[in-house]
Design a protein around this motif. Structure first.
Motif, short mmCIF file in Angstrom:
data_model
loop_
_atom_site.label_atom_id
_atom_site.label_comp_id
_atom_site.label_asym_id
_atom_site.label_seq_id
_atom_site.Cartn_x
_atom_site.Cartn_y
_atom_site.Cartn_z
N PRO A 6 38.71 43.28 45.36
CA PRO A 6 39.57 42.10 45.18
C PRO A 6 40.74 42.16 46.18
O PRO A 6 41.21 43.24 46.52
CB PRO A 6 40.07 42.24 43.75
CG PRO A 6 39.05 43.11 43.07
CD PRO A 6 38.58 44.06 44.14
N PRO A 21 42.21 47.92 43.96
CA PRO A 21 41.05 48.05 43.08
C PRO A 21 39.73 47.89 43.83
O PRO A 21 39.66 47.24 44.87
CB PRO A 21 41.24 46.91 42.09
CG PRO A 21 41.93 45.86 42.89
CD PRO A 21 42.83 46.60 43.85
N ASP A 23 35.54 47.09 42.63
CA ASP A 23 34.62 46.75 41.54
C ASP A 23 33.22 47.19 41.94
O ASP A 23 32.73 46.82 43.00
CB ASP A 23 34.63 45.24 41.27
CG ASP A 23 35.95 44.77 40.70
OD1 ASP A 23 36.59 45.55 39.96
OD2 ASP A 23 36.34 43.62 40.97
N LYS A 24 32.62 47.99 41.08
CA LYS A 24 31.24 48.45 41.28
C LYS A 24 30.47 48.09 40.02
O LYS A 24 30.76 48.63 38.95
CB LYS A 24 31.18 49.94 41.53
CG LYS A 24 29.78 50.48 41.68
CD LYS A 24 29.79 51.99 41.80
CE LYS A 24 28.38 52.50 41.64
NZ LYS A 24 28.34 53.84 41.16
N GLU A 26 29.90 46.67 36.85
CA GLU A 26 30.84 46.18 35.82
C GLU A 26 32.11 47.02 35.74
O GLU A 26 32.97 46.77 34.90
CB GLU A 26 30.14 46.21 34.46
CG GLU A 26 28.85 45.44 34.41
CD GLU A 26 29.06 43.98 34.04
OE1 GLU A 26 30.01 43.69 33.30
OE2 GLU A 26 28.26 43.16 34.51
N ASP A 27 32.24 48.02 36.60
CA ASP A 27 33.36 48.96 36.52
C ASP A 27 34.46 48.63 37.52
O ASP A 27 34.19 48.31 38.67
CB ASP A 27 32.88 50.39 36.77
CG ASP A 27 31.89 50.86 35.73
OD1 ASP A 27 32.05 50.50 34.54
OD2 ASP A 27 30.94 51.59 36.09
N ARG A 28 35.71 48.78 37.09
CA ARG A 28 36.87 48.68 37.97
C ARG A 28 37.31 50.10 38.30
O ARG A 28 37.50 50.93 37.41
CB ARG A 28 37.99 47.91 37.26
CG ARG A 28 39.33 47.85 37.90
CD ARG A 28 39.52 47.07 39.17
NE ARG A 28 38.97 45.76 39.30
CZ ARG A 28 39.66 44.62 39.32
NH1 ARG A 28 40.96 44.63 39.15
NH2 ARG A 28 39.05 43.47 39.52
N LEU A 30 40.13 52.39 40.38
CA LEU A 30 41.42 52.39 41.06
C LEU A 30 41.30 53.25 42.31
O LEU A 30 40.90 54.42 42.23
CB LEU A 30 42.53 52.93 40.15
CG LEU A 30 43.91 52.99 40.79
CD1 LEU A 30 44.38 51.59 41.18
CD2 LEU A 30 44.90 53.63 39.85
N SER A 78 39.59 58.07 39.70
CA SER A 78 40.06 57.23 40.79
C SER A 78 39.57 57.78 42.14
O SER A 78 38.99 58.86 42.21
CB SER A 78 41.58 57.15 40.79
OG SER A 78 42.14 58.41 41.13
#
Length: 87
Positions: A6, A21, A23-24, A26-28, A30, A78
């Motif tokens: 994003p 961030p 996104d992979k 459905e996972d966010r 950090l 992370s």
């Protein structure tokens, strides 16, 4: 396994990183890059960290995506790009 980024970033002066961030599926996730890595690997000397990050976003996101694909996570889940990781 699509990884997207994003268009947002945050300066974290306490940790001395720029956080962003990923996104992979459905996972966010950090992600962060240290101020030192920006200076050493992305010509950040004398440039505000956020400006340096934005100028090099594509390369930094590519590196973060590679770390995610390789499973190079920190203990907290992370991703952290350090100076020794190169550009």
């Amino acid at each position: 396994m699509a990884i997207t980024f994003p268009p947002t970033e945050t300066l974290d002066g306490m940790r001395m990183v720029v956080s962003f961030p990923a996104d992979k599926d459905e996972d966010r996730i950090l992600c962060a890059i240290s101020f030192e890595a920006l200076e050493d690997n992305f010509r950040g000397n004398g440039i505000p960290p956020l400006d340096c990050f934005r100028a090099n976003r594509a390369s930094i996101e590519e590196m973060a995506a590679r770390f995610i694909s390789q499973g190079r996570f920190e203990p907290d889940g992370s991703i952290l790009i350090r100076s020794q990781d190169g550009a």
